[in-house]
Design an enzyme around this catalytic site. Structure first.
Site, mmCIF file in Angstrom:
data_model
loop_
_atom_site.group_PDB
_atom_site.id
_atom_site.type_symbol
_atom_site.label_atom_id
_atom_site.label_comp_id
_atom_site.label_asym_id
_atom_site.label_seq_id
_atom_site.Cartn_x
_atom_site.Cartn_y
_atom_site.Cartn_z
ATOM 1 N N TYR A 33 -6.276 3.037 6.073
ATOM 2 C CA TYR A 33 -6.345 2.666 7.369
ATOM 3 C C TYR A 33 -7.305 1.716 7.712
ATOM 4 O O TYR A 33 -7.671 1.422 8.805
ATOM 5 C CB TYR A 33 -6.620 4.047 8.376
ATOM 6 C CG TYR A 33 -5.989 5.134 8.005
ATOM 7 C CD1 TYR A 33 -4.572 5.226 8.516
ATOM 8 C CD2 TYR A 33 -6.264 6.297 7.375
ATOM 9 C CE1 TYR A 33 -3.698 6.401 8.094
ATOM 10 C CE2 TYR A 33 -5.613 7.434 7.093
ATOM 11 C CZ TYR A 33 -4.364 7.493 7.563
ATOM 12 O OH TYR A 33 -3.657 8.570 7.200
ATOM 13 N N HIS B 293 4.021 -2.350 3.013
ATOM 14 C CA HIS B 293 3.559 -0.837 2.583
ATOM 15 C C HIS B 293 5.002 -0.618 1.656
ATOM 16 O O HIS B 293 5.922 -0.754 1.913
ATOM 17 C CB HIS B 293 3.455 0.211 3.547
ATOM 18 C CG HIS B 293 2.360 -0.007 4.445
ATOM 19 N ND1 HIS B 293 2.044 -0.793 5.339
ATOM 20 C CD2 HIS B 293 1.115 0.554 4.169
ATOM 21 C CE1 HIS B 293 0.740 -0.665 5.861
ATOM 22 N NE2 HIS B 293 0.391 0.297 5.072
ATOM 23 N N HIS C 194 -6.052 3.110 -3.763
ATOM 24 C CA HIS C 194 -6.011 3.296 -2.323
ATOM 25 C C HIS C 194 -6.308 4.860 -2.201
ATOM 26 O O HIS C 194 -5.732 5.544 -1.221
ATOM 27 C CB HIS C 194 -4.735 2.901 -2.039
ATOM 28 C CG HIS C 194 -4.420 2.950 -0.477
ATOM 29 N ND1 HIS C 194 -5.258 2.186 0.401
ATOM 30 C CD2 HIS C 194 -3.528 3.374 0.308
ATOM 31 C CE1 HIS C 194 -4.880 2.300 1.503
ATOM 32 N NE2 HIS C 194 -3.594 2.889 1.469
ATOM 33 N N ASP D 216 0.935 -1.223 0.016
ATOM 34 C CA ASP D 216 0.032 -0.308 0.098
ATOM 35 C C ASP D 216 0.838 1.275 0.018
ATOM 36 O O ASP D 216 1.909 1.312 0.327
ATOM 37 C CB ASP D 216 -0.894 -0.021 1.180
ATOM 38 C CG ASP D 216 -1.985 -0.989 1.245
ATOM 39 O OD1 ASP D 216 -2.296 -1.828 0.371
ATOM 40 O OD2 ASP D 216 -2.975 -0.779 2.114
ATOM 41 N N ASP D 217 0.374 2.223 -0.731
ATOM 42 C CA ASP D 217 0.886 3.860 -0.370
ATOM 43 C C ASP D 217 1.620 4.203 -1.406
ATOM 44 O O ASP D 217 2.326 5.428 -1.418
ATOM 45 C CB ASP D 217 1.102 4.196 1.101
ATOM 46 C CG ASP D 217 0.285 3.866 2.326
ATOM 47 O OD1 ASP D 217 -0.739 3.434 2.017
ATOM 48 O OD2 ASP D 217 0.815 3.946 3.347
ATOM 49 N N HIS E 270 -5.270 9.482 0.565
ATOM 50 C CA HIS E 270 -5.310 8.785 1.834
ATOM 51 C C HIS E 270 -6.083 9.298 2.874
ATOM 52 O O HIS E 270 -5.574 9.496 4.152
ATOM 53 C CB HIS E 270 -3.842 8.712 2.290
ATOM 54 C CG HIS E 270 -3.355 7.253 2.905
ATOM 55 N ND1 HIS E 270 -3.432 7.110 4.223
ATOM 56 C CD2 HIS E 270 -3.510 6.276 2.349
ATOM 57 C CE1 HIS E 270 -2.985 6.022 4.511
ATOM 58 N NE2 HIS E 270 -2.963 5.322 3.433
HETATM 59 ZN ZN ZN Z 1 -2.564 3.254 3.236
#
Ligand code: ZN
Length: 207
Positions: free
Chosen positions: A117, A171, A82, A31-32, A86
């Protein structure tokens, strides 16, 4: 006390969402990203191990690093939305939240969605579902962004949790760079030793 497993209790709240698959394989997700340092390091590890995974990208990051986003896709991995910036769904109005996801959709071609989250209101969840998004939570969160365990214990824990069909979250962001780049090869090796294969989440699964 850290909860690595996604609590089963909450699952009934989001009918139709994904936490795991009926599959013999493990699903690694990141993720991210894209992040100019972390993502290439992870891609290199995955290529060496001959593994396909899924990257839940932040729209803002894709806009900044379209070349890395392209590399992810060209390497045969899958991508998911995603959100653009965020946002935490619990603290965001439905309108703003949905706009943020739709803005990200302009940059990320996928109907897979992972809420930042894991915080998404039921009303937001239902709306995205009606718009054709498939929400993918996770089975195991790695805490690679803030990992207090010594490396060997952390690696052992991740391998210990492995079960067929589980979805792991790591991540590809700067906070997790050390943990993920250093430990991912050992985690993968341990899982392979236990007989697991790996698979990316295909959006075609849900058509
Ligand atoms: Zn995230």
């Amino acid at each position: 006390m850290r909860v690595y497993r996604f609590p089963k209790l909450f699952r009934f709240l989001y009918p139709g969402a994904i936490w795991e698959f009926s599959s013999p394989d493990i699903y690694l997700t990141f993720d991210d990203g894209p992040d100019p340092e972390t993502t290439p390091a992870i891609l290199e590890i995955l290529e060496k191990e001959n593994i396909k995974a899924t990257f839940f990208c932040i729209g803002k990051q894709v806009k900044k690093h379209p070349d890395i986003y392209q590399t992810i896709i060209e390497a045969g991995h899958t991508v998911g939305n995603h959100s653009m910036t965020h946002l935490n769904g619990f603290w965001t109005s439905n309108k703003t939240y949905l706009q943020d996801v739709l803005e990200a959709k302009k940059h990320i071609s996928s109907k897979l969605f992972r809420p930042p989250y894991g915080r998404i209101r039921l009303s937001q969840y239902r709306k995205l579902k009606s718009m054709g998004f498939k929400t993918v939570f996770w089975s195991i969160v790695s805490y690679d962004f803030d990992q207090p365990l010594p490396g060997n214990q952390y690696v052992a824990k991740m391998i210990d949790y492995a079960k067929p069909g589980l979805v792991y979250v790591f991540h590809d962001n700067p906070k997790s760079r050390q943990t993920t780049a250093n430990h991912l090869p050992l985690i993968i090796a341990g899982m392979k030793k236990k007989g697991y294969g790996f698979r990316a989440i295909e959006q075609e699964l849900f058509s």
